[in-house]
Design a protein around this motif. Structure first.
Motif, PDB file in Angstrom:
ATOM      1  N   PHE A   1      65.630  47.948  59.708  1.00  0.00           N
ATOM      2  CA  PHE A   1      66.207  47.227  58.575  1.00  0.00           C
ATOM      3  C   PHE A   1      65.723  45.780  58.476  1.00  0.00           C
ATOM      4  N   GLU A   2      64.580  45.513  59.046  1.00  0.00           N
ATOM      5  CA  GLU A   2      64.017  44.178  58.915  1.00  0.00           C
ATOM      6  C   GLU A   2      63.783  43.864  57.437  1.00  0.00           C
ATOM      7  N   ASP A   3      64.230  42.683  57.012  1.00  0.00           N
ATOM      8  CA  ASP A   3      64.121  42.225  55.617  1.00  0.00           C
ATOM      9  C   ASP A   3      65.012  43.016  54.647  1.00  0.00           C
ATOM     10  N   LYS A   4      65.887  43.859  55.140  1.00  0.00           N
ATOM     11  CA  LYS A   4      66.856  44.542  54.286  1.00  0.00           C
ATOM     12  C   LYS A   4      68.154  43.737  54.253  1.00  0.00           C
ATOM     13  N   VAL A   5      68.844  43.818  53.112  1.00  0.00           N
ATOM     14  CA  VAL A   5      70.119  43.117  52.946  1.00  0.00           C
ATOM     15  C   VAL A   5      71.225  44.156  52.851  1.00  0.00           C
ATOM     16  N   VAL A   6      72.234  43.999  53.689  1.00  0.00           N
ATOM     17  CA  VAL A   6      73.295  44.993  53.822  1.00  0.00           C
ATOM     18  C   VAL A   6      74.657  44.318  53.665  1.00  0.00           C
ATOM     19  N   ILE A   7      75.503  44.892  52.825  1.00  0.00           N
ATOM     20  CA  ILE A   7      76.910  44.487  52.748  1.00  0.00           C
ATOM     21  C   ILE A   7      77.740  45.514  53.506  1.00  0.00           C
ATOM     22  N   VAL A   8      78.628  45.036  54.366  1.00  0.00           N
ATOM     23  CA  VAL A   8      79.552  45.919  55.078  1.00  0.00           C
ATOM     24  C   VAL A   8      80.966  45.445  54.802  1.00  0.00           C
ATOM     25  N   THR A   9      81.779  46.273  54.169  1.00  0.00           N
ATOM     26  CA  THR A   9      83.189  45.930  53.987  1.00  0.00           C
ATOM     27  C   THR A   9      83.992  46.409  55.199  1.00  0.00           C
ATOM     28  N   GLY A  10      85.149  45.809  55.403  1.00  0.00           N
ATOM     29  CA  GLY A  10      85.929  46.143  56.595  1.00  0.00           C
ATOM     30  C   GLY A  10      85.227  45.725  57.863  1.00  0.00           C
ATOM     31  N   ALA A  11      84.435  44.640  57.783  1.00  0.00           N
ATOM     32  CA  ALA A  11      83.530  44.272  58.873  1.00  0.00           C
ATOM     33  C   ALA A  11      84.191  43.491  59.993  1.00  0.00           C
ATOM     34  N   ALA A  12      85.467  43.160  59.860  1.00  0.00           N
ATOM     35  CA  ALA A  12      86.122  42.332  60.868  1.00  0.00           C
ATOM     36  C   ALA A  12      86.553  43.102  62.104  1.00  0.00           C
ATOM     37  N   SER A  13      86.564  44.423  62.031  1.00  0.00           N
ATOM     38  CA  SER A  13      87.065  45.199  63.172  1.00  0.00           C
ATOM     39  C   SER A  13      86.578  46.634  63.079  1.00  0.00           C
ATOM     40  N   GLY A  14      86.798  47.379  64.159  1.00  0.00           N
ATOM     41  CA  GLY A  14      86.573  48.823  64.170  1.00  0.00           C
ATOM     42  C   GLY A  14      85.175  49.259  63.798  1.00  0.00           C
ATOM     43  N   MET A  15      85.110  50.311  62.990  1.00  0.00           N
ATOM     44  CA  MET A  15      83.819  50.874  62.596  1.00  0.00           C
ATOM     45  C   MET A  15      83.008  49.900  61.754  1.00  0.00           C
ATOM     46  N   GLY A  16      83.677  49.101  60.925  1.00  0.00           N
ATOM     47  CA  GLY A  16      82.956  48.137  60.110  1.00  0.00           C
ATOM     48  C   GLY A  16      82.265  47.094  60.963  1.00  0.00           C
ATOM     49  N   LYS A  17      82.967  46.577  61.957  1.00  0.00           N
ATOM     50  CA  LYS A  17      82.376  45.605  62.873  1.00  0.00           C
ATOM     51  C   LYS A  17      81.191  46.217  63.619  1.00  0.00           C
TER      52      LYS A  17
ATOM     53  N   THR B   1      79.368  48.660  62.722  1.00  0.00           N
ATOM     54  CA  THR B   1      78.290  48.922  61.766  1.00  0.00           C
ATOM     55  C   THR B   1      77.519  47.645  61.458  1.00  0.00           C
ATOM     56  N   ALA B   2      78.228  46.555  61.228  1.00  0.00           N
ATOM     57  CA  ALA B   2      77.561  45.273  60.980  1.00  0.00           C
ATOM     58  C   ALA B   2      76.693  44.885  62.171  1.00  0.00           C
ATOM     59  N   GLN B   3      77.204  45.072  63.372  1.00  0.00           N
ATOM     60  CA  GLN B   3      76.442  44.744  64.572  1.00  0.00           C
ATOM     61  C   GLN B   3      75.208  45.626  64.693  1.00  0.00           C
ATOM     62  N   ARG B   4      75.350  46.899  64.349  1.00  0.00           N
ATOM     63  CA  ARG B   4      74.215  47.827  64.444  1.00  0.00           C
ATOM     64  C   ARG B   4      73.104  47.434  63.472  1.00  0.00           C
ATOM     65  N   PHE B   5      73.471  47.163  62.218  1.00  0.00           N
ATOM     66  CA  PHE B   5      72.452  46.755  61.251  1.00  0.00           C
ATOM     67  C   PHE B   5      71.792  45.450  61.675  1.00  0.00           C
ATOM     68  N   SER B   6      72.567  44.526  62.202  1.00  0.00           N
ATOM     69  CA  SER B   6      72.008  43.254  62.643  1.00  0.00           C
ATOM     70  C   SER B   6      71.013  43.454  63.776  1.00  0.00           C
ATOM     71  N   ARG B   7      71.356  44.298  64.744  1.00  0.00           N
ATOM     72  CA  ARG B   7      70.440  44.569  65.855  1.00  0.00           C
ATOM     73  C   ARG B   7      69.132  45.165  65.374  1.00  0.00           C
ATOM     74  N   GLU B   8      69.187  45.871  64.254  1.00  0.00           N
ATOM     75  CA  GLU B   8      67.977  46.486  63.724  1.00  0.00           C
ATOM     76  C   GLU B   8      67.290  45.604  62.688  1.00  0.00           C
ATOM     77  N   GLY B   9      67.649  44.313  62.670  1.00  0.00           N
ATOM     78  CA  GLY B   9      66.888  43.350  61.896  1.00  0.00           C
ATOM     79  C   GLY B   9      67.408  43.009  60.525  1.00  0.00           C
ATOM     80  N   ALA B  10      68.540  43.578  60.105  1.00  0.00           N
ATOM     81  CA  ALA B  10      69.031  43.362  58.738  1.00  0.00           C
ATOM     82  C   ALA B  10      69.645  41.981  58.562  1.00  0.00           C
ATOM     83  N   LYS B  11      69.642  41.547  57.308  1.00  0.00           N
ATOM     84  CA  LYS B  11      70.461  40.422  56.879  1.00  0.00           C
ATOM     85  C   LYS B  11      71.790  41.029  56.434  1.00  0.00           C
TER      86      LYS B  11
END
Length: 253
Positions: A4-20, A22-32
């Motif tokens: 996901f380098e150079d990809k832009v991702v919105i994650v709702t419910g990102a403060a906890s649980g699966m949303g958190k 998921t946000a961490q996973r996309f970030s590790r794979e290079g996403a904004k």
């Protein structure tokens, strides 16, 4: 992986649980990543854990269409485009139809279904430009019924079919739409259930892999569905359930 380098991702419910997760996973794979939630302190904690040059956060109540519009506009202003929308925010209120209040019924539908409708309406014009995708977080409770979960089951069943119709309506525009359907997952929302040893023993007996899921395991499937590896996958409601839905319900040996 850096899918996901150079990809832009919105994650709702990102403060906890699966949303958190998921946000961490996309970030590790290079996403904004644009984090969205209505829990301010927890949202800031997640933001501080991720690379500051490619992470942003927006306090958002996904039940309010104007705030969802503001979230998408914020992502475009911040990063210039949108490639992936992950609709994770949701709530659960237990009870059968005689026990759930009318207000709680509507609150569950608004959180779990209307919010995805709002997100799709606001995001699709931008996803069309990037040939992007939407991943919804549904549930095995949208694929079959549970005892005493009338509002939640109805909302997730609606989300399962909304996922299908969005996929059909926008496939020719290059937009893919899929959903994950987790079984019991260890999150803040399920903490009370996790403390019930008798209940967890029943889950362990019923789920072929013998346990509930971790948020990171759901996030991994969400990332797959959003990636080019799933480029020919759309309209799928994918069980992430340790084999639960493989069974016809009859007892094991």
């Amino acid at each position: 992986m850096n899918r996901f380098e150079d990809k832009v991702v919105i994650v709702t419910g990102a403060a906890s649980g699966m949303g958190k997760a998921t946000a961490q996973r996309f970030s590790r794979e290079g996403a904004k990543v644009v984090l969205a939630d209505r829990q301010h302190e927890k949202l800031q904690e997640v933001l501080e854990q991720l690379p500051q040059d490619r992470t942003a956060a927006r306090l958002t109540d996904v039940c309010v269409q104007e705030q969802v519009r503001d979230l998408v506009d914020f992502a475009i202003e911040k990063f210039g485009k949108l490639d992936v929308l992950v609709n994770d925010a949701g709530i659960h209120v237990p009870g059968n139809v005689l026990e759930v209040s009318v207000d709680d019924w509507h609150r569950v539908q608004t959180n779990n279904v209307d919010s995805v409708f709002y997100g799709a309406r606001e995001a699709i014009p931008y996803l069309e430009k990037t040939r992007g995708c939407i991943v919804n977080v549904a549930s095995v409770s949208g694929l079959g019924g549970d005892w005493g979960m009338s509002a939640y089951n109805t909302s997730k069943g609606a989300l399962v079919n909304l996922t299908r119709v969005l996929a059909l309506d926008f496939a020719r525009k290059g937009i893919r739409v899929n959903a994950v359907c987790p079984t019991f997952t260890y999150t803040g929302m399920t903490a009370d259930m996790a403390d019930n040893k008798a209940l967890m023993a029943k889950f362990a007996e019923r789920i072929p892999l013998g346990r509930g899921a971790q948020p990171e395991e759901i996030a991994a499937v969400i990332a797959f569905l959003a990636s080019e590896d799933a480029g020919f996958v759309t309209g799928v409601n994918m069980p992430v359930d340790g084999g639960l839905t493989a069974s016809n319900g009859q007892p094991g040996q």
